[in-house]
Design a protein around this motif. Structure first.
Motif, short mmCIF file in Angstrom:
data_model
loop_
_atom_site.label_atom_id
_atom_site.label_comp_id
_atom_site.label_asym_id
_atom_site.label_seq_id
_atom_site.Cartn_x
_atom_site.Cartn_y
_atom_site.Cartn_z
N ALA A 33 69.06 -36.13 3.44
CA ALA A 33 69.11 -34.80 2.77
C ALA A 33 68.46 -33.53 3.30
O ALA A 33 68.75 -33.06 3.00
CB ALA A 33 69.82 -35.63 1.50
N ASP A 34 67.43 -34.42 3.13
CA ASP A 34 65.99 -33.11 2.94
C ASP A 34 66.07 -32.58 4.86
O ASP A 34 65.59 -31.33 4.35
CB ASP A 34 64.90 -34.09 2.52
N VAL A 35 66.45 -33.38 5.06
CA VAL A 35 66.01 -32.89 7.14
C VAL A 35 67.37 -31.75 6.79
O VAL A 35 66.97 -31.07 7.51
CB VAL A 35 66.03 -33.81 7.88
N LEU A 36 68.34 -32.01 6.31
CA LEU A 36 69.21 -30.78 6.61
C LEU A 36 69.73 -30.05 5.32
O LEU A 36 70.64 -29.17 5.44
CB LEU A 36 71.26 -32.22 6.23
N GLY A 37 68.88 -29.77 4.43
CA GLY A 37 68.33 -29.12 3.91
C GLY A 37 70.03 -29.41 2.19
O GLY A 37 70.62 -28.73 1.62
N CYS A 38 70.76 -30.36 2.36
CA CYS A 38 71.64 -30.65 1.30
C CYS A 38 71.35 -31.86 0.40
O CYS A 38 70.45 -32.30 -0.01
CB CYS A 38 72.88 -30.90 2.69
N LYS A 39 71.68 -32.28 -0.51
CA LYS A 39 71.91 -33.39 -1.25
C LYS A 39 72.48 -34.99 -0.82
O LYS A 39 73.04 -34.82 0.05
CB LYS A 39 73.51 -32.99 -2.32
N GLN A 40 71.81 -35.90 -1.33
CA GLN A 40 72.15 -37.01 -1.08
C GLN A 40 73.65 -37.43 -0.99
O GLN A 40 74.44 -38.14 0.17
CB GLN A 40 71.45 -38.11 -1.80
N PRO A 41 75.11 -37.13 -1.58
CA PRO A 41 75.82 -37.88 -1.46
C PRO A 41 76.43 -37.76 -0.19
O PRO A 41 78.11 -37.97 0.19
CB PRO A 41 76.74 -36.32 -3.06
N LYS A 42 76.23 -36.21 -0.31
CA LYS A 42 76.72 -35.44 1.87
C LYS A 42 76.44 -36.69 2.28
O LYS A 42 77.41 -37.13 3.34
CB LYS A 42 76.06 -34.17 1.44
N MET A 43 75.35 -36.83 2.89
CA MET A 43 74.96 -37.98 3.24
C MET A 43 75.64 -39.45 3.68
O MET A 43 75.88 -39.77 4.63
CB MET A 43 73.34 -37.97 3.31
#
Length: 286
Positions: A33-43
């Protein structure tokens, strides 16, 4: 044959493949998620197939996971197909060669597999020699290196029968014809039938033989597989032919095939009697 894959199936396959690569790279969903700059729930939703992901995001994850060039090309193409706004379909038709790679992904993530085999022992239960013989019979002019690659792939599929697999149960109905049709040689058949007996004794694997002598049995002319993926909440019927594969996931269609398999099981021999018949056929290959 040109086909338009269903976006839902592509999202599910992409999620399974990304999860596998992440686990092989020993990375967490938080790191991804950090790689994409998003929150963990999205992954978690992406890996579960319930949320789409942009091709450029897939490319970043593949870089992070250290994917091979071949994996990058294939999964980038899958991601591009998945974002296309195709008209929803009641079934998904795959053309060669993509159908097999997609099936491998779904099979590896299945929590329950039920299937009916007419003429051959299913790939998940094959010995290496039996697998090699079936592949060579189908492609007698194939380069031996290609044959061995296909054999390795078939053996690798059997990892789903291991203790770390997500698969909780494998339920197989096999026609007596598959036991009696000699594949390769008597020695190969004897080893294959021995393996069936051994696997049938596992509590998570049920192997039932549909005998020639079963009275008033229904006639089902082709093999089929029922796949249930718990994490993805997907139940699908998988049908294969020489040109490709079809996936059915409408509730009515899945139920119809499930009921058909129930009837085939009811006409089959119980587990112990199935083992006895397998052993009887094995004894003919001295």
């Amino acid at each position: 044959m040109q086909t338009t894959p269903d976006p839902r199936m592509l999202r599910i396959q992409l999620g399974i493949e990304l999860r596998r690569l992440r686990e092989e790279a020993d990375r967490s969903t938080f790191e991804a998620a950090d790689v994409l700059g998003c929150k963990q729930p999205k992954m978690s939703k992406v890996e579960g197939g319930s949320q789409g992901i942009k091709p450029e995001e897939v490319a970043r994850l593949l870089d992070f996971y250290g994917a091979s060039a071949k994996q990058r090309r294939y999964l980038t193409e899958v991601a591009e197909q998945a974002v296309k706004r195709n008209r929803p379909k009641k079934y998904h038709r795959d053309a060669v060669p993509d159908w097999f790679q997609r099936f491998l992904a779904l099979e590896s993530a299945a929590t329950e597999i039920r299937l009916y085999e007419v003429e051959t022992v299913t790939g998940l239960l094959q010995t290496e020699d039996y697998a090699r013989s079936t592949i060579q019979a189908w492609e007698p002019a194939a380069d031996p290196r290609l044959v061995e690659q296909q054999v390795r792939t078939r053996m690798q599929r059997q990892a789903v029968l291991g203790g770390k697999s997500r698969l909780r149960s494998l339920d197989v109905v096999v026609s007596e014809a598959a036991l009696r049709r000699v594949q390769g040689s008597g020695e190969i058949m004897r080893a294959q039938l021995t393996r069936l007996i051994e696997l049938s004794e596992r509590p998570d694997i049920a192997i039932r033989v549909l005998p020639f002598s079963a009275p008033n049995r229904i006639t089902v002319l082709s093999s089929f597989t029922l796949l249930h993926l718990g994490a993805q909440r997907l139940s699908s019927v998988y049908l294969e032919d020489v040109l490709g594969a079809t996936y059915l996931w409408e509730a009515e269609e899945y139920t119809r095939y499930s009921m058909t398999l129930d009837r085939l099981q009811a006409a089959s021999l119980p587990a112990e009697e199935s083992r006895e018949l397998i052993a009887k056929v094995r004894a003919e290959h001295t």
